[in-house]
Scaffold this motif. Structure first.
Motif, PDB file in Angstrom:
ATOM      1  N   SER A 104       0.864  -1.184   0.000  1.00 39.06           N
ATOM      2  CA  SER A 104       0.000   0.000   0.000  1.00 39.06           C
ATOM      3  C   SER A 104       0.898   1.230   0.000  1.00 39.06           C
ATOM      4  N   PHE A 105       0.286   2.404  -0.028  1.00 37.01           N
ATOM      5  CA  PHE A 105       1.081   3.636   0.008  1.00 37.01           C
ATOM      6  C   PHE A 105       1.932   3.693   1.278  1.00 37.01           C
ATOM      7  N   LYS A 106       1.342   3.326   2.416  1.00 39.41           N
ATOM      8  CA  LYS A 106       2.075   3.386   3.681  1.00 39.41           C
ATOM      9  C   LYS A 106       3.238   2.406   3.713  1.00 39.41           C
ATOM     10  N   SER A 107       3.019   1.188   3.213  1.00 42.83           N
ATOM     11  CA  SER A 107       4.096   0.195   3.233  1.00 42.83           C
ATOM     12  C   SER A 107       5.226   0.596   2.275  1.00 42.83           C
ATOM     13  N   LEU A 108       4.854   1.162   1.110  1.00 45.12           N
ATOM     14  CA  LEU A 108       5.878   1.626   0.170  1.00 45.12           C
ATOM     15  C   LEU A 108       6.670   2.785   0.757  1.00 45.12           C
ATOM     16  N   LEU A 109       5.976   3.667   1.455  1.00 46.08           N
ATOM     17  CA  LEU A 109       6.633   4.801   2.102  1.00 46.08           C
ATOM     18  C   LEU A 109       7.661   4.306   3.123  1.00 46.08           C
ATOM     19  N   LEU A 110       7.260   3.323   3.915  1.00 44.63           N
ATOM     20  CA  LEU A 110       8.156   2.760   4.928  1.00 44.63           C
ATOM     21  C   LEU A 110       9.345   2.054   4.286  1.00 44.63           C
ATOM     22  N   LEU A 111       9.085   1.294   3.226  1.00 49.13           N
ATOM     23  CA  LEU A 111      10.169   0.563   2.560  1.00 49.13           C
ATOM     24  C   LEU A 111      11.188   1.508   1.934  1.00 49.13           C
ATOM     25  N   ARG A 112      10.720   2.587   1.332  1.00 46.88           N
ATOM     26  CA  ARG A 112      11.662   3.554   0.742  1.00 46.88           C
ATOM     27  C   ARG A 112      12.435   4.297   1.835  1.00 46.88           C
ATOM     28  N   PHE A 113      11.776   4.581   2.948  1.00 49.94           N
ATOM     29  CA  PHE A 113      12.458   5.222   4.079  1.00 49.94           C
ATOM     30  C   PHE A 113      13.571   4.311   4.606  1.00 49.94           C
ATOM     31  N   LEU A 114      13.274   3.033   4.781  1.00 48.86           N
ATOM     32  CA  LEU A 114      14.254   2.084   5.320  1.00 48.86           C
ATOM     33  C   LEU A 114      15.397   1.843   4.335  1.00 48.86           C
ATOM     34  N   THR A 115      15.088   1.860   3.039  1.00 53.39           N
ATOM     35  CA  THR A 115      16.159   1.759   2.038  1.00 53.39           C
ATOM     36  C   THR A 115      17.105   2.947   2.172  1.00 53.39           C
ATOM     37  N   GLY A 116      16.526   4.152   2.301  1.00 53.77           N
ATOM     38  CA  GLY A 116      17.345   5.351   2.489  1.00 53.77           C
ATOM     39  C   GLY A 116      18.151   5.292   3.771  1.00 53.77           C
ATOM     40  N   PHE A 117      17.539   4.745   4.833  1.00 47.55           N
ATOM     41  CA  PHE A 117      18.226   4.622   6.123  1.00 47.55           C
ATOM     42  C   PHE A 117      19.517   3.824   5.969  1.00 47.55           C
ATOM     43  N   PHE A 118      19.457   2.698   5.271  1.00 43.85           N
ATOM     44  CA  PHE A 118      20.649   1.848   5.155  1.00 43.85           C
ATOM     45  C   PHE A 118      21.611   2.322   4.067  1.00 43.85           C
ATOM     46  N   LEU A 119      21.152   3.220   3.210  1.00 45.27           N
ATOM     47  CA  LEU A 119      22.098   3.873   2.296  1.00 45.27           C
ATOM     48  C   LEU A 119      23.085   4.737   3.067  1.00 45.27           C
ATOM     49  N   ALA A 120      22.710   5.135   4.285  1.00 45.55           N
ATOM     50  CA  ALA A 120      23.620   5.893   5.153  1.00 45.55           C
ATOM     51  C   ALA A 120      24.825   5.047   5.553  1.00 45.55           C
ATOM     52  N   GLY A 121      24.695   3.729   5.450  1.00 41.42           N
ATOM     53  CA  GLY A 121      25.828   2.843   5.730  1.00 41.42           C
ATOM     54  C   GLY A 121      26.613   2.504   4.483  1.00 41.42           C
ATOM     55  N   ILE A 122      26.276   3.170   3.375  1.00 38.62           N
ATOM     56  CA  ILE A 122      26.940   2.881   2.095  1.00 38.62           C
ATOM     57  C   ILE A 122      27.690   4.100   1.562  1.00 38.62           C
ATOM     58  N   TYR A 123      26.976   5.201   1.281  1.00 36.97           N
ATOM     59  CA  TYR A 123      27.615   6.342   0.614  1.00 36.97           C
ATOM     60  C   TYR A 123      28.713   6.991   1.459  1.00 36.97           C
ATOM     61  N   PRO A 124      28.419   7.498   2.676  1.00 38.86           N
ATOM     62  CA  PRO A 124      29.508   8.104   3.456  1.00 38.86           C
ATOM     63  C   PRO A 124      30.545   7.083   3.907  1.00 38.86           C
ATOM     64  N   VAL A 125      30.122   5.841   4.107  1.00 28.76           N
ATOM     65  CA  VAL A 125      31.057   4.802   4.537  1.00 28.76           C
ATOM     66  C   VAL A 125      32.053   4.479   3.417  1.00 28.76           C
ATOM     67  N   GLY A 126      31.576   4.502   2.172  1.00 27.92           N
ATOM     68  CA  GLY A 126      32.482   4.300   1.044  1.00 27.92           C
ATOM     69  C   GLY A 126      33.562   5.364   0.998  1.00 27.92           C
ATOM     70  N   MET A 127      33.201   6.622   1.269  1.00 27.82           N
ATOM     71  CA  MET A 127      34.186   7.699   1.299  1.00 27.82           C
ATOM     72  C   MET A 127      35.150   7.523   2.465  1.00 27.82           C
ATOM     73  N   LYS A 128      34.630   7.069   3.605  1.00 24.97           N
ATOM     74  CA  LYS A 128      35.474   6.795   4.766  1.00 24.97           C
ATOM     75  C   LYS A 128      36.504   5.714   4.429  1.00 24.97           C
TER      76      LYS A 128
END
Length: 399
Positions: free
Chosen positions: A96-120
């Motif tokens: 549903s809209f709510k579940s998709l919203l949550l899934l995209r939020f959580l995907t973005g959350f774990f991207l925080a462990g990818i982009y800046p970590v790659g630079m580190k």
């Protein structure tokens, strides 16, 4: 260092594979709207959910000093796998809209462990020539940012679910490559205990503040420009009816060539220094903001597109250099946290500038809309030049 020649390509490739969760995910947003019968306004909300997830995730990663306490390759791998799972979940028919919203939020959350970590990770391997190394890394990110526009042009050829499957597999592959083939760098200095105060301690260093605030000014303009490239092209085409633009493909070209600019600026920083090249790039992009109304007056679409290509290059050429300056002016054991918190604040600023332009679009003529983006580069230049001592290649006192 042994095998150092192979490390940078591995980091760049792994980073590109994993950040495809962000780029290609945004590229199929329109398909999500039609498949799940969502309102047109859901497009903006789903896109923003990824941004907010990244901002919240990077703030939490910085607060908990995760990248500086744990092996960054493991953090990268775990984040890539979990992010891939949440990305994959959007294909389920029961969403549903709510579940998709949550899934995209959580995907973005774990991207925080990818982009800046790659630079580190890159900064742990390359002390000398860090600007050049991050130029390749950010360059790959920029090409990935342009990727959804190309996908949009191929939407009749490729199934959106196939794109989701492919990007999830790519992310797991990138995470595994980082875990198995990229060890801890020789310049990594881990901290052993949790210290919540690091996220504001890093800003006590004047040269770090100068670099960070320069980056914030750069981010005010960057993502707003990227978001509105199709708007710029559409507006010009409306003024000049004879114009025949392939807007998705042109948007891809304008944004993707910024990746080339990042690589070039990385090499130039080896000659002139990161601070000087970043300042010139910031000044040129500021000038583009101020001159943008004039280029709507040209009848030649070649001149207009040429201007946008130039703007697309200078608007991002300073990005790897600001990250270089941030890393160089943080204590070695705090580099991961420093890069992550600066990314978190920078991406928060992008949401403000994008929403501001979106609100003003109904009030101002589009031709004059982008002058307001010049505020960011102006303030960034002031912050960058406020210290007479160069922030480039500064030696930090660790006493």
């Amino acid at each position: 260092m042994k095998h150092s020649n192979r490390i940078l390509p591995l980091i760049v490739f792994s980073q590109f594979c994993c950040t495809s969760l962000w780029f290609a995910g945004n590229g199929v947003m329109g398909d999500l709207i039609s498949t799940f019968n969502l309102k047109a306004s859901a497009l903006g909300h789903l896109t923003s959910a990824v941004q907010f997830g990244f901002i919240f995730g990077s703030f939490l990663f910085a607060l908990l000093t995760i990248t500086d306490r744990f092996p960054p390759s493991k953090v990268f791998f775990i984040s890539a796998v979990i992010g891939a799972i949440f990305n994959l979940c959007i294909v389920f028919d029961g969403n549903s809209f709510k579940s998709l919203l949550l899934l995209r939020f959580l995907t973005g959350f774990f991207l925080a462990g990818i982009y800046p970590v790659g630079m580190k990770i890159a900064s742990d391997f390359y002390r000398e020539g860090l600007g050049k190394s991050l130029g390749f890394l950010v360059g790959a990110l920029v090409v990935g940012t342009a990727f959804p526009h190309l996908l949009k042009g191929l939407s009749d050829v490729i199934s959106w679910k196939l794109v989701v499957y492919f990007t999830s597999i790519l992310a797991v592959l990138g995470g595994m490559l980082m875990l198995l083939l990229v060890p801890n760098g020789p310049f990594r200095k881990p901290i052993t205990k949790l210290d919540f105060s690091i996220i504001y301690k890093v800003f006590k260093v004047p040269n770090f503040r100068s670099a960070a605030f320069g980056y914030f000014g750069h981010m005010w303009e960057l993502y707003a420009f990227w978001a509105f490239v199709p708007v710029l092209l559409t507006s010009y085409a409306m003024i000049n009816p004879k114009t025949n633009f392939n807007i998705p493909v042109l948007s891809f070209v304008i944004i993707a060539l910024g990746g080339v600019a990042c690589i070039c600026s990385g090499y130039l920083s080896q000659i002139f220094g990161s601070k000087k090249v970043a300042a010139i790039s910031l000044a040129l992009s500021c000038l583009c903001c101020l001159l943008s109304p004039l280029f709507f007056m040209f009848d030649s679409e070649i001149i207009f597109v040429g201007f946008l290509i130039f703007w697309g290059m200078v608007v991002v050429a300073d990005s790897p250099l600001f990250s270089t300056l941030v890393a160089q002016n943080a204590r070695p054991e705090h580099k991961g946290t420093a890069l992550t918190i600066v990314n978190s604040i920078g991406f928060l600023i992008t949401i403000i500038s994008i929403q501001l332009l979106n609100s003003l679009k109904s009030i101002l003529v589009v031709n004059y809309l982008f002058i307001i983006l010049a505020v960011g580069p102006m303030l960034g230049l002031m912050a960058l030049c406020i210290k007479k001592k160069s922030v480039n290649n500064l030696s930090i006192n660790h006493s």
